[in-house]
Write an enzyme that holds these catalytic residues in place. Sequence first.
Site, PDB file in Angstrom:
ATOM      1  N   HIS A 142     -47.167 -11.169 -68.235  1.00  0.00           N
ATOM      2  CA  HIS A 142     -45.982  -9.942 -68.582  1.00  0.00           C
ATOM      3  C   HIS A 142     -44.542 -10.408 -68.678  1.00  0.00           C
ATOM      4  O   HIS A 142     -43.702  -9.639 -68.566  1.00  0.00           O
ATOM      5  CB  HIS A 142     -46.351  -8.956 -67.292  1.00  0.00           C
ATOM      6  N   PRO A 160     -55.601  -5.782 -49.007  1.00  0.00           N
ATOM      7  CA  PRO A 160     -55.584  -4.966 -47.911  1.00  0.00           C
ATOM      8  C   PRO A 160     -56.244  -3.437 -48.179  1.00  0.00           C
ATOM      9  O   PRO A 160     -57.028  -3.085 -47.273  1.00  0.00           O
ATOM     10  CB  PRO A 160     -54.267  -4.730 -47.168  1.00  0.00           C
ATOM     11  N   VAL A 162     -43.323 -10.623 -62.830  1.00  0.00           N
ATOM     12  CA  VAL A 162     -42.227 -11.139 -63.721  1.00  0.00           C
ATOM     13  C   VAL A 162     -41.285 -11.812 -62.995  1.00  0.00           C
ATOM     14  O   VAL A 162     -40.091 -12.235 -63.524  1.00  0.00           O
ATOM     15  CB  VAL A 162     -41.670  -9.924 -64.515  1.00  0.00           C
ATOM     16  N   ASP A 163     -41.529 -11.961 -61.648  1.00  0.00           N
ATOM     17  CA  ASP A 163     -40.330 -12.413 -60.659  1.00  0.00           C
ATOM     18  C   ASP A 163     -40.106 -13.985 -60.644  1.00  0.00           C
ATOM     19  O   ASP A 163     -38.992 -14.265 -59.994  1.00  0.00           O
ATOM     20  CB  ASP A 163     -40.481 -11.791 -59.177  1.00  0.00           C
TER      21      ASP A 163
HETATM   22  N1  APR Z   1     -51.096  -8.515 -50.168  1.00  0.00           N
HETATM   23  C1  APR Z   1     -52.065  -8.285 -51.101  1.00  0.00           C
HETATM   24  N2  APR Z   1     -52.118  -6.992 -51.752  1.00  0.00           N
HETATM   25  C2  APR Z   1     -51.149  -6.134 -51.423  1.00  0.00           C
HETATM   26  C3  APR Z   1     -50.292  -6.371 -50.466  1.00  0.00           C
HETATM   27  C4  APR Z   1     -50.280  -7.391 -49.811  1.00  0.00           C
HETATM   28  N3  APR Z   1     -49.141  -7.911 -48.649  1.00  0.00           N
HETATM   29  N4  APR Z   1     -49.303  -5.190 -50.561  1.00  0.00           N
HETATM   30  C5  APR Z   1     -50.113  -4.430 -51.502  1.00  0.00           C
HETATM   31  N5  APR Z   1     -51.129  -5.036 -52.066  1.00  0.00           N
HETATM   32  C6  APR Z   1     -51.908  -4.566 -53.025  1.00  0.00           C
HETATM   33  C7  APR Z   1     -52.020  -3.010 -53.049  1.00  0.00           C
HETATM   34  O1  APR Z   1     -53.030  -2.657 -52.194  1.00  0.00           O
HETATM   35  C8  APR Z   1     -52.418  -2.925 -54.675  1.00  0.00           C
HETATM   36  O2  APR Z   1     -53.729  -2.926 -54.898  1.00  0.00           O
HETATM   37  O3  APR Z   1     -51.250  -4.904 -54.389  1.00  0.00           O
HETATM   38  C9  APR Z   1     -51.645  -3.901 -55.371  1.00  0.00           C
HETATM   39  C10 APR Z   1     -50.424  -3.664 -56.139  1.00  0.00           C
HETATM   40  O4  APR Z   1     -50.666  -2.821 -57.174  1.00  0.00           O
HETATM   41  P1  APR Z   1     -49.906  -2.550 -58.354  1.00  0.00           P
HETATM   42  O5  APR Z   1     -48.618  -1.976 -57.985  1.00  0.00           O
HETATM   43  O6  APR Z   1     -50.432  -1.730 -59.273  1.00  0.00           O
HETATM   44  O7  APR Z   1     -49.580  -3.831 -58.829  1.00  0.00           O
HETATM   45  P2  APR Z   1     -50.266  -4.836 -60.008  1.00  0.00           P
HETATM   46  O8  APR Z   1     -51.743  -4.487 -60.024  1.00  0.00           O
HETATM   47  O9  APR Z   1     -49.616  -6.104 -60.320  1.00  0.00           O
HETATM   48  O10 APR Z   1     -49.944  -3.786 -61.499  1.00  0.00           O
HETATM   49  C11 APR Z   1     -50.262  -4.710 -62.701  1.00  0.00           C
HETATM   50  O11 APR Z   1     -48.971  -2.991 -64.030  1.00  0.00           O
HETATM   51  O12 APR Z   1     -47.095  -1.574 -63.520  1.00  0.00           O
HETATM   52  C12 APR Z   1     -47.573  -2.483 -64.021  1.00  0.00           C
HETATM   53  O13 APR Z   1     -46.877  -4.242 -65.536  1.00  0.00           O
HETATM   54  C13 APR Z   1     -47.020  -3.912 -64.210  1.00  0.00           C
HETATM   55  O14 APR Z   1     -47.443  -6.070 -63.749  1.00  0.00           O
HETATM   56  C14 APR Z   1     -47.836  -4.906 -63.438  1.00  0.00           C
HETATM   57  C15 APR Z   1     -49.284  -4.219 -63.723  1.00  0.00           C
END
Ligand code: APR
Length: 255
Positions: A127, A222, A111-112
């Site tokens: 989102h 990762p 959402v950024d």
């Molecule tokens: N590069 C790639 N992936 C990364 C990095 C990086 N530098 N750092 C972390 N990650 C990965 C983590 O391993 C994890 O699998 O990003 C993922 C982040 O996961 P979440 O925090 O669950 O984020 P997201 O998948 O976007 O969540 C989906 O859930 O919380 C709600 O609405 C919110 O949009 C969000 C949705």
Amino acid sequence: MAAKHPIPSELVAIFRSARRVAVLTGAGVSAESGVPTFRDAQTGLWAQFDPAELGTPEAFARNPRLVWDWYAWRRELVERVDPNPGHVALAALEAALLQRGAQFTLITQNVDGLHQRAGSRNVVELHGNIRRVKCSAEELVVESWPETGELPPPCPRCGAPLRPDVVWFGEMLPAEAFALAERAAVESDIFISAGTSAEVQPAASLPWLALDHHAAVVEVNPEATPLTPQATYVLAGPSGVVLAQLVKAVWPEAS
Ligand code: APR
């Protein structure tokens, strides 16, 4: 020196002949800009709060001021940071594909607004966007409101509290955005799932939909996710490094 995240040569070839590419991004793509992911521990002022409990309609009903303040803090945080090489690589990928007459759709759970700031054009926000505000009763986006000092501010039309225009846990995604995302997944030759835990539905269904329709699915993360065992290619590394490497391998002149 060998690249740390070598890109398989078949993947390079698939990219060069792709007609439709779709990408799903999650919080991990913004992590290298300094935006904490949802699974990261919160720091400072907000350390004691669980984001999964602040981003809900129930939390807003219980304590609208707390939720408003948390989003105001996050809005300031994202305004202070810059797009990172992962965002830039996805914008370069779009430009290179369009130049070759191919189609590109960037579906984001973030959402950024960092993808747009990096130059991505065809962005589907599943989102919402933290910079927009809407009425909590009528759902209409509001551009300005009277500064009464009340927080959350009242809707200028109906007086109901204003809220961020983001999708909270338990809420429906904007139907039009999700339909566009599903279509892009179904039609894609290549579907990239980058920086997402691939666990939060319905966005997490998109790479599976692409797989069902015979796309090559590329995961960039990762850490392993539920998608990893099924992904056609797994590029295990931070998106800022891996996506830049990918674009460079496919079109050295584009990056
Ligand atoms: N590069 C790639 N992936 C990364 C990095 C990086 N530098 N750092 C972390 N990650 C990965 C983590 O391993 C994890 O699998 O990003 C993922 C982040 O996961 P979440 O925090 O669950 O984020 P997201 O998948 O976007 O969540 C989906 O859930 O919380 C709600 O609405 C919110 O949009 C969000 C949705």
